[in-house]
Design a protein around this motif. Structure first.
Motif, mmCIF file in Angstrom:
data_model
loop_
_atom_site.group_PDB
_atom_site.id
_atom_site.type_symbol
_atom_site.label_atom_id
_atom_site.label_comp_id
_atom_site.label_asym_id
_atom_site.label_seq_id
_atom_site.Cartn_x
_atom_site.Cartn_y
_atom_site.Cartn_z
ATOM 1 N N LEU A 53 -25.426 -35.079 49.775
ATOM 2 C CA LEU A 53 -26.289 -35.453 48.656
ATOM 3 C C LEU A 53 -25.674 -36.651 47.936
ATOM 4 N N ASP A 54 -26.440 -37.740 47.816
ATOM 5 C CA ASP A 54 -26.032 -38.868 46.963
ATOM 6 C C ASP A 54 -26.722 -38.651 45.619
ATOM 7 N N LEU A 55 -25.937 -38.127 44.663
ATOM 8 C CA LEU A 55 -26.462 -37.789 43.337
ATOM 9 C C LEU A 55 -26.512 -39.061 42.493
ATOM 10 N N CYS A 56 -27.697 -39.415 42.015
ATOM 11 C CA CYS A 56 -27.940 -40.706 41.354
ATOM 12 C C CYS A 56 -27.794 -41.830 42.379
ATOM 13 N N CYS A 57 -28.646 -41.760 43.378
ATOM 14 C CA CYS A 57 -28.513 -42.670 44.529
ATOM 15 C C CYS A 57 -28.942 -44.089 44.221
ATOM 16 N N GLY A 58 -29.651 -44.298 43.093
ATOM 17 C CA GLY A 58 -30.087 -45.649 42.756
ATOM 18 C C GLY A 58 -30.954 -46.245 43.854
ATOM 19 N N ASN A 59 -30.661 -47.508 44.207
ATOM 20 C CA ASN A 59 -31.480 -48.199 45.211
ATOM 21 C C ASN A 59 -31.091 -47.852 46.649
ATOM 22 N N GLY A 60 -30.276 -46.815 46.824
ATOM 23 C CA GLY A 60 -29.958 -46.324 48.171
ATOM 24 C C GLY A 60 -28.929 -47.163 48.899
ATOM 25 N N ARG A 61 -28.195 -47.985 48.147
ATOM 26 C CA ARG A 61 -27.302 -48.940 48.827
ATOM 27 C C ARG A 61 -26.133 -48.244 49.542
ATOM 28 N N HIS A 62 -25.656 -47.114 49.011
ATOM 29 C CA HIS A 62 -24.615 -46.361 49.734
ATOM 30 C C HIS A 62 -25.227 -45.499 50.840
#
Ligand SMILES: C[S@@+](CC[C@H](N)C(=O)[O-])C[C@H]1O[C@@H](n2cnc3c(N)ncnc32)[C@H](O)[C@@H]1O
Length: 252
Positions: A53-62
């Motif tokens: 889970l990328d929590l607070c993924c924003g624009n998905g850059r990671h």
């Protein structure tokens, strides 16, 4: 503190991550995030079978790098504008969910939770910040790993740039930053102008934690800290020369 600060609303985090984010934070790209994502993959010993889970993924850059390393990657963010950008970055890969981190819906679903680039400490009260930690903890299975990239308090205090003006894609971006020693927060206001006309003004206010305070907060949410780094090259943490406080550990 600026002479005429813009009032920063208590729920600034629901308002500030909007369609102008790619202008104000033009440098936060997939390419810029790749090495950081690889470092988190290495330090959490991520395997292809791990659910992430990328929590607070924003624009998905990671996430763009995480989906190469694991088959199941979910990004969660409150901002629909950011999630739209993430879908553009990821194409058909990865799952995206809109939710508030304090009330996120997953329970013991993930092997690894990542949280990059100071996506914590946004809330006005410590009860709410603890609710965010509990949300992260709830998403992890027992023994699951976490990776949180926060700023290093002493570095931030010593290197704050009180004001700046820069230009991006035809916009002028004016920023003011100050530390509120009473509330232990770093505050920032951003005014964006196009041809001299203000098109956006917004604020951010983030809690400054020492490493001891951060450990205590995570511990109260059931998260056990194993290592802390001061940068993405594995440098020593919590000295004034190191910009980040990258915390890695497990759910108890
Ligand atoms: C500083 S940005 C970082 C985004 C991303 N991790 C990165 O490194 O680019 C913080 C992100 O947290 C999201 N956010 C803010 N408040 C939130 C909340 N209460 N619940 C979920 N996401 C939130 C914002 O929409 C934004 O995408």
């Amino acid at each position: 503190m600026p002479d005429n600060p813009i009032l920063i609303p208590k729920d600034w985090y629901h308002l500030s991550f909007d369609s102008l984010y790619p202008v104000v934070y033009a440098h936060r790209t997939v390419e810029a995030a790749r090495e950081d994502a690889l470092f988190s993959i290495q330090e959490t010993k991520l395997t292809r079978a791990d659910r992430v889970l990328d929590l607070c993924c924003g624009n998905g850059r990671h996430m763009a790098t995480l989906v190469e390393a694991a088959d199941m990657v979910v990004g969660l963010d409150y901002s629909s504008a950011m999630l739209d950008l993430a879908r553009g970055v990821l194409g058909p890969k990865g799952l995206l969910v809109r939710a508030d981190m304090r009330a996120q819906p997953f329970e013991e679903c993930f092997d690894v939770v990542v949280n990059y680039f100071t996506s914590f400490g946004y809330f006005e009260t410590e009860e709410e910040n603890l609710a965010a930690v509990r949300g992260l903890s709830k998403a992890l299975r027992p023994g699951g790993r976490f990776f949180i990239d926060y700023f290093n308090r002493s570095y931030t205090e010593q290197n704050i740039e009180p004001s700046s003006v820069r230009f991006q894609d035809g916009y002028e971006i004016r920023e003011e930053r100050w530390i509120d020693l009473t509330a232990h927060r770093i505050n920032k206001t951003t005014v964006v102008l196009r041809e001299g006309v203000v098109v956006s003004d917004s604020g951010e206010s983030v809690r400054l934690y020492s490493d001891a305070e951060f450990r205590a907060l995570l511990s109260a949410g059931g998260l056990h800290v194993e290592r802390i780094f001061g940068d993405y090259m594995g440098g020593e943490c919590c000295v004034p020369t190191q910009p980040r406080m990258i915390v890695i550990g497990r759910k108890a």
